[in-house]
Scaffold this motif. Structure first.
Motif, short mmCIF file in Angstrom:
data_model
loop_
_atom_site.label_atom_id
_atom_site.label_comp_id
_atom_site.label_asym_id
_atom_site.label_seq_id
_atom_site.Cartn_x
_atom_site.Cartn_y
_atom_site.Cartn_z
N TYR A 85 -3.65 5.92 -1.20
CA TYR A 85 -3.81 4.49 -0.99
C TYR A 85 -5.03 4.00 -1.76
O TYR A 85 -5.89 4.79 -2.18
CB TYR A 85 -3.99 4.18 0.49
CG TYR A 85 -2.82 4.62 1.36
CD1 TYR A 85 -1.56 4.07 1.18
CD2 TYR A 85 -3.00 5.58 2.37
CE1 TYR A 85 -0.48 4.47 1.97
CE2 TYR A 85 -1.93 5.98 3.16
CZ TYR A 85 -0.68 5.42 2.96
OH TYR A 85 0.37 5.82 3.74
N LYS B 161 0.96 4.19 -2.95
CA LYS B 161 0.79 5.63 -2.70
C LYS B 161 1.97 6.43 -3.22
O LYS B 161 1.79 7.56 -3.73
CB LYS B 161 0.60 5.90 -1.21
CG LYS B 161 0.27 7.37 -0.93
CD LYS B 161 0.18 7.68 0.55
CE LYS B 161 -0.13 9.16 0.75
NZ LYS B 161 -0.03 9.57 2.16
N LEU C 59 0.82 -1.21 0.00
CA LEU C 59 0.00 0.00 0.00
C LEU C 59 0.85 1.26 0.00
O LEU C 59 0.55 2.24 -0.69
CB LEU C 59 -0.94 -0.01 1.20
CG LEU C 59 -2.15 -0.93 1.06
CD1 LEU C 59 -2.75 -1.26 2.42
CD2 LEU C 59 -3.22 -0.27 0.17
N HIS C 60 1.94 1.25 0.76
CA HIS C 60 2.82 2.42 0.77
C HIS C 60 3.49 2.63 -0.59
O HIS C 60 3.66 3.77 -1.04
CB HIS C 60 3.85 2.30 1.88
CG HIS C 60 3.35 2.79 3.20
ND1 HIS C 60 3.34 4.14 3.54
CD2 HIS C 60 2.81 2.14 4.26
CE1 HIS C 60 2.84 4.28 4.77
NE2 HIS C 60 2.50 3.08 5.21
N VAL D 295 -9.75 2.01 3.39
CA VAL D 295 -9.05 3.26 3.11
C VAL D 295 -9.93 4.42 3.55
O VAL D 295 -11.15 4.41 3.32
CB VAL D 295 -8.70 3.37 1.61
CG1 VAL D 295 -8.11 4.73 1.28
CG2 VAL D 295 -7.74 2.26 1.21
N HIS E 211 -1.87 2.67 8.73
CA HIS E 211 -0.96 3.24 7.74
C HIS E 211 0.36 3.72 8.36
O HIS E 211 1.37 3.83 7.67
CB HIS E 211 -1.63 4.41 7.01
CG HIS E 211 -1.99 5.55 7.90
ND1 HIS E 211 -3.16 5.57 8.63
CD2 HIS E 211 -1.33 6.69 8.21
CE1 HIS E 211 -3.20 6.69 9.34
NE2 HIS E 211 -2.12 7.38 9.11
#
Length: 388
Positions: free
Chosen positions: A328, A322, A318-319, A352, A376
């Motif tokens: 995200y 982004k 996910l990071h 999210v 996150h």
């Protein structure tokens, strides 16, 4: 959205099944912290496995592996109702180095810092202890020390990568400042066993050895932890822990638990040069003075380890998404995710929020009903019987 692990892209097995585990026995008699780790009480503890390069020896360039330098590092751990006790031995040239070029070897004990809370690893030979007593990856503690017993204590509210800050008396000496952190009951000692400090051993390959002995009060190690874990350990508890030896002004980093994490770019589990990934650390289990146990029983207690590895792979994916797209996503088909036999029987949901600027990962083991949440900013929380 949710994704069953069987739907993800197949990748090779990660380079580990469990991190290192240390079985720490309880002691009932007090003892002096003086750097002498040959006293009889330390015979109750076994030596740990030898430290490796932070990436794992199998992944590191050969000139970063301890055996290349003829070096060795090991630890022992004991505990009682008040403290966690650590002994360490740091050796130079006690083994035959694999390198013939003396100029490339780590041979010398360096110690220049004399002021408390100096950044030891910048210049000196450095021994480090990392403790995450509630396994949350937040508010973990770090101790660094050199061979003349200069120490630096700090706390990270969360890892640097997640926007965390150093809390220490190096940053501020004002107790009212939110970034102030200091310990007051900790005891440390360093002892030169063989050789010399700040000498030039490469000339004749003279071995050097120094030892460390530490008493870390539980009250300080668990400060700011989750309320249920803000206490001394009990028999059967376990903490996340790691140790590091730093040489060559930070270029060399040898650790007890190598740091492995999911890399969504290479789509593989890789060794990383980053101690501030607490999810990768090993475990210390707290046994009583009579308990006879083995690693197998510890593996049974760590049924949730694979679930944590799985959840953290989503965190890194996910990071990365982004970093490329600016937000995200909850469309998991867009993420680079692992799967293999280790992850069968897991269900993962991602929520999210805040216009794509925040997320929570919910990972569930369908067989054990244990679940893990990862935010996150890498805050990890758990449910079920196995709090890892």
């Amino acid at each position: 959205m949710k994704l069953n692990s069987s739907q993800a892209t197949t990748t090779p097995n990660p380079p580990f099944s469990l991190p290192p585990i240390y079985l720490a026995h309880k002691v009932t008699e007090p003892f002096d912290i003086d750097g002498n780790i040959d006293k009889p009480i330390w015979d109750l503890a076994e030596w740990s496995s030898d430290f490796q390069d932070i990436r794992g020896n199998i992944n590191a360039p050969k000139d970063y592996i301890p055996s290349y330098h003829g070096a060795r590092t090991r630890v022992k751990i004991l505990w009682d109702e008040e403290n966690l006790y650590i002994a360490a031995m740091l050796e130079y040239l006690t083994l035959e180095p694999e390198c013939d070029d003396d100029e490339k070897l780590v041979t010398d004990i360096l110690a220049s810092y004399t002021e408390r809370n100096s950044p030891i690893y910048h210049e000196d030979s450095d021994f480090e202890v990392f403790i995450d007593a509630d396994s949350s990856c937040h508010y973990y503690k770090e101790l660094e020390m050199n061979a003349i017993n200069t120490v630096w204590n700090l706390m990270l509210d969360k890892p640097y990568m997640d926007g965390g800050s150093e809390h220490s008396a190096r940053i501020t000496t004002d107790p009212n400042d939110p970034l102030y952190y200091e310990v007051f009951r900790q005891k440390t000692a360093a002892k030169l066993v063989k050789g010399q400090i700040n000498g030039k051993s490469a000339v004749d390959r003279t071995p050097n050895i120094w030892t460390v002995e530490v008493a870390l009060p539980h009250e300080e190690s668990t400060k700011f932890n989750l309320p249920s874990r803000r206490r001394a350990p009990k028999v059967g508890d376990f903490w996340k822990i790691n140790f590091s030896r730093v040489e060559n002004q930070g270029d060399i980093n040898w650790t007890w638990a190598p740091q492995f994490d999911w890399d969504p770019v290479t789509k593989s589990f890789n060794g990383i040069v980053n101690m501030h990934a607490p999810e990768c650390w090993g475990y210390v289990f707290f046994l009583d003075e009579k308990t006879k146990s083995n690693v197998q029983s510890m593996e049974e207690a760590l049924l949730s380890w694979d679930l944590l590895v799985h959840a953290m792979s989503y965190y890194y994916a996910l990071h990365y998404f982004k970093s490329v797209n600016g937000v995200y996503t909850d469309d998991l088909s867009l993420l680079s995710l692992p799967t293999n036999d280790l992850f069968v029987g897991h269900e993962v949901h991602v929520v999210v929020a805040d216009a794509g600027s925040a997320f929570v990962i919910n990972a569930l083991d369908l067989e054990t009903n244990v679940s893990i949440q990862v935010s996150h900013d890498r805050k990890v929380s758990y449910s079920g019987d196995n709090i890892i």
